[in-house]
Design an enzyme around this catalytic site. Structure first.
Site, PDB file in Angstrom:
ATOM      1  N   ASP A  15       0.790  -1.245   0.000  1.00  0.00           N
ATOM      2  CA  ASP A  15       0.000   0.000   0.000  1.00  0.00           C
ATOM      3  C   ASP A  15       0.822   1.294   0.000  1.00  0.00           C
ATOM      4  OD1 ASP A  15      -1.983  -1.887   0.161  1.00  0.00           O
ATOM      5  OD2 ASP A  15      -2.839  -1.212   2.058  1.00  0.00           O
ATOM      6  N   LYS A 113      -7.052  -4.991  -2.950  1.00  0.00           N
ATOM      7  CA  LYS A 113      -7.804  -5.537  -1.806  1.00  0.00           C
ATOM      8  C   LYS A 113      -8.751  -4.492  -1.249  1.00  0.00           C
ATOM      9  CE  LYS A 113      -3.991  -4.401   1.239  1.00  0.00           C
ATOM     10  NZ  LYS A 113      -4.692  -3.306   1.941  1.00  0.00           N
ATOM     11  N   CYS A 158      -2.038  -2.967   7.641  1.00  0.00           N
ATOM     12  CA  CYS A 158      -1.917  -3.886   6.511  1.00  0.00           C
ATOM     13  C   CYS A 158      -0.615  -4.682   6.524  1.00  0.00           C
ATOM     14  CB  CYS A 158      -2.126  -3.132   5.207  1.00  0.00           C
ATOM     15  SG  CYS A 158      -3.855  -2.599   5.039  1.00  0.00           S
TER      16      CYS A 158
HETATM   17  C1  VGL Z   1      -4.777   0.453   5.665  1.00  0.00           C
HETATM   18  C2  VGL Z   1      -6.392   1.299   7.041  1.00  0.00           C
HETATM   19  C3  VGL Z   1      -7.325   1.194   6.044  1.00  0.00           C
HETATM   20  C4  VGL Z   1      -3.342   0.058   5.496  1.00  0.00           C
HETATM   21  C5  VGL Z   1      -5.693   0.325   4.658  1.00  0.00           C
HETATM   22  O1  VGL Z   1      -2.863   0.018   4.344  1.00  0.00           O
HETATM   23  O2  VGL Z   1      -2.669  -0.197   6.515  1.00  0.00           O
HETATM   24  N1  VGL Z   1      -5.119   0.931   6.855  1.00  0.00           N
HETATM   25  N2  VGL Z   1      -6.964   0.701   4.853  1.00  0.00           N
END
Ligand code: VGL
Ligand code: ZN
Length: 211
Positions: A15, A113, A158
């Site tokens: 991410d 995702k 994540c």
């Molecule tokens: C994430 C919160 C919501 C992450 C993704 O990448 O850690 N955290 N969506």
């Protein structure tokens, strides 16, 4: 990093997207600092997989969908506890794009995702219902990749859940901590360190990587 000779390592970059960096909708403090570290790290790996948080507008994890709730509050969803997040990483928006300065052209796979409206997905392996797989474990097994090395955002969400699920799936797992940054909700960074240790995840710094 202890890499047993038969082990084949894959770098999982979690991410590294605009919305998780300063100026983004769910900015992780200092999140952009991971980009040069991850870029350098990726040069040591033949096999790299990226993940991309990828929500439809109106995703149930978005605080905007829950009247009277505040961002970062936890609610109970049918599949368990869920933190309510500022709307972020909406499919097709600039915030959902990878950082422009992320430079890993040899990455072979992008796992998206969180694309089902009613279920969040922190882990790169399973949605937050803990039963719906993303397909990543099968991909890694079929490719003969046995050791998952993880970097990216956010360390305490994540990255954490990806690492723990990778262990459950039987992979050797290393988290490169200086190549991650955390959100740190109510001590979640410290809780993550303890939990990773309990799950048998090794935590190292990027100078210890010699894949
Ligand atoms: C994430 C919160 C919501 C992450 C993704 O990448 O850690 N955290 N969506
Ligand atoms: Zn998300």
């Amino acid at each position: 990093m202890a890499l047993n000779p038969p082990d084949k390592a894959v770098l999982l970059v979690v991410d590294v997207q605009n919305d998780f960096c300063p100026g983004g909708a769910l900015a992780v403090p200092d999140g952009d600092a991971v980009v040069p570290i991850v870029n350098r790290l990726a040069q040591r790996f033949t096999d790299v997989v990226l993940t991309q948080d990828w929500h439809p507008a109106g995703h149930e994890s978005f605080v905007s969908m829950h009247d009277g709730k505040s961002a970062f509050e936890t609610i109970v969803m049918p599949y368990g506890a869920q933190v309510l997040w500022p709307d972020h990483c909406v499919q097709g928006t600039p915030g959902a794009e990878f950082r422009d300065d992320l430079a890993i052209p040899h990455a072979a796979l992008v796992i998206r995702k969180g694309f089902r409206r009613a279920v969040d997905s922190y882990s790169a392996f399973y949605e937050n219902d803990h039963t719906t797989p993303t397909g990543l474990a099968g991909y890694l097994r079929e490719r003969g990749l046995t050791h998952v090395v993880i970097a990216g955002l956010a360390f305490d969400f994540c990255v954490r859940y990806s690492a723990e699920d990778a262990r459950r799936e039987g992979f050797a797992v290393t988290v490169v901590e200086d190549a991650c940054r955390g959100i740190d909700l109510d001590g979640s960074v410290a809780a993550t360190r303890a939990s990773l240790a309990r799950h048998g995840v090794t935590v190292i710094t990027s100078d210890e990587v010699n894949a």
